[in-house]
Scaffold this active site. Sequence first.
Site, PDB file in Angstrom:
ATOM      1  N   LEU A 142       0.868  -1.169   0.000  1.00 46.20           N
ATOM      2  CA  LEU A 142       0.000   0.000   0.000  1.00 46.20           C
ATOM      3  C   LEU A 142       0.908   1.222   0.000  1.00 46.20           C
ATOM      4  O   LEU A 142       1.988   1.205   0.604  1.00 46.20           O
ATOM      5  CB  LEU A 142      -0.896   0.041   1.250  1.00 46.20           C
ATOM      6  CG  LEU A 142      -2.006  -0.997   1.381  1.00 46.20           C
ATOM      7  CD1 LEU A 142      -2.770  -0.773   2.687  1.00 46.20           C
ATOM      8  CD2 LEU A 142      -2.968  -0.949   0.210  1.00 46.20           C
ATOM      9  N   ASP A 143       0.475   2.299  -0.658  1.00 42.12           N
ATOM     10  CA  ASP A 143       1.245   3.532  -0.621  1.00 42.12           C
ATOM     11  C   ASP A 143       1.410   4.003   0.818  1.00 42.12           C
ATOM     12  O   ASP A 143       0.583   3.692   1.690  1.00 42.12           O
ATOM     13  CB  ASP A 143       0.538   4.629  -1.429  1.00 42.12           C
ATOM     14  CG  ASP A 143       0.429   4.293  -2.900  1.00 42.12           C
ATOM     15  OD1 ASP A 143       1.239   3.477  -3.389  1.00 42.12           O
ATOM     16  OD2 ASP A 143      -0.471   4.843  -3.562  1.00 42.12           O
ATOM     17  N   LYS A 144       2.446   4.785   1.057  1.00 40.85           N
ATOM     18  CA  LYS A 144       2.743   5.275   2.403  1.00 40.85           C
ATOM     19  C   LYS A 144       1.512   5.868   3.081  1.00 40.85           C
ATOM     20  O   LYS A 144       1.223   5.558   4.250  1.00 40.85           O
ATOM     21  CB  LYS A 144       3.856   6.327   2.321  1.00 40.85           C
ATOM     22  CG  LYS A 144       4.156   7.022   3.642  1.00 40.85           C
ATOM     23  CD  LYS A 144       5.145   8.159   3.453  1.00 40.85           C
ATOM     24  CE  LYS A 144       5.322   8.932   4.745  1.00 40.85           C
ATOM     25  NZ  LYS A 144       6.224  10.113   4.575  1.00 40.85           N
ATOM     26  N   ARG A 250      -5.166   5.744  -7.652  1.00 41.33           N
ATOM     27  CA  ARG A 250      -4.922   7.183  -7.723  1.00 41.33           C
ATOM     28  C   ARG A 250      -4.707   7.629  -9.174  1.00 41.33           C
ATOM     29  O   ARG A 250      -5.250   8.658  -9.618  1.00 41.33           O
ATOM     30  CB  ARG A 250      -3.720   7.546  -6.851  1.00 41.33           C
ATOM     31  CG  ARG A 250      -3.926   7.214  -5.385  1.00 41.33           C
ATOM     32  CD  ARG A 250      -2.610   7.196  -4.608  1.00 41.33           C
ATOM     33  NE  ARG A 250      -1.979   8.507  -4.604  1.00 41.33           N
ATOM     34  CZ  ARG A 250      -0.746   8.733  -4.169  1.00 41.33           C
ATOM     35  NH1 ARG A 250      -0.004   7.717  -3.727  1.00 41.33           N
ATOM     36  NH2 ARG A 250      -0.244   9.957  -4.167  1.00 41.33           N
TER      37      ARG A 250
END
Length: 339
Positions: A142-144, A250
């Site tokens: 998962l992105d930060k 995104r």
Amino acid sequence: MDDRHYLTVVDSEDAGMRLDSFLATISLIKSRSQGAKLIEEGKVLLNDTCVKSKKHLVEEGDQVLVELPKNTSAVIVPDFIPLDIRHEDEYLIVLSKQAGLVVHPSPGHERGTLANALVAHVGAEHLGLRQGDDRPGIVHRLDKDTSGLMLAAKDDETQAALQNAIKLRTVDRRYLALVQGMIAPETGIIDGPIARSGKDRMKMVVSNEPHARDALTTFTVLERFDAMKKDSGFTLLECKLYTGRTHQIRVHMAYIHHPCVGDPLYSSKRNSAHLGLTRQFLHSYRISFEHPITHQQLSYLDVLPWDLQAALDDLQERSLGKTELGEKISQELEMERAW
């Protein structure tokens, strides 16, 4: 293997990168130019073969072995970071990752990652290393600043089985996303290959370039919020991933001109600054899969973190009503919160 040799495996998100660019994602390699120098010096093996071209494109599953510069070590040290664990057995862990936590070491994030926390929690010897020495236990990313449910594996067999299940699309991963603008259709499919931007290396873009990777996202509208002078309205979505590319949801939502609210890379701050978010409104709220060893069907829900819930609460006076699926998910999350 000694501490100065670093083994890693290319996953689906990094597939298609140039070899020197891929090396630059390793926390102990400071830049792409340093990666290129290591390639030129014959210190990089790709699937046990020395590769001398820095432009070589890596593929998913490639094993990359790097002889590191002197005075560096490939050992992932333990960092005692609290983990929100929803399920744990001798084979795997289901956890909810907090926003702000990087999944594995990378340049600028050598310590304090989920990988470091997993090593502290169970020990490096009790985590799968099929993804490489730098990603103990990591199954997917998962992105930060994306929060929510993730899987981790305690041995190589479980790690390989879970990654294969993701590749075969039998792991059901669903996200809640608040996006800018009102989306009229109830459902949609975004089928757009993704590649790294040639203009901004921090960004990914939908691309027709040969090295772009297939990416498929579906979405279903849960709730719409009316427009005002300071914005164009908002839509709450459930998004389902069929592939796992970097920044996929995104990028896809920005591509159809409905970027995630609060997204620092892909959206306009002016349209959603009044909601007070300091990160993208994107949360991995549901994960369902068959346990690869026990074959038990497992499913978990994760309620919205306080910052995302607060932004949604601020919009309630502007709600145009929930869809049927929106009502269902809202009730499920209320039950989960009460439990």
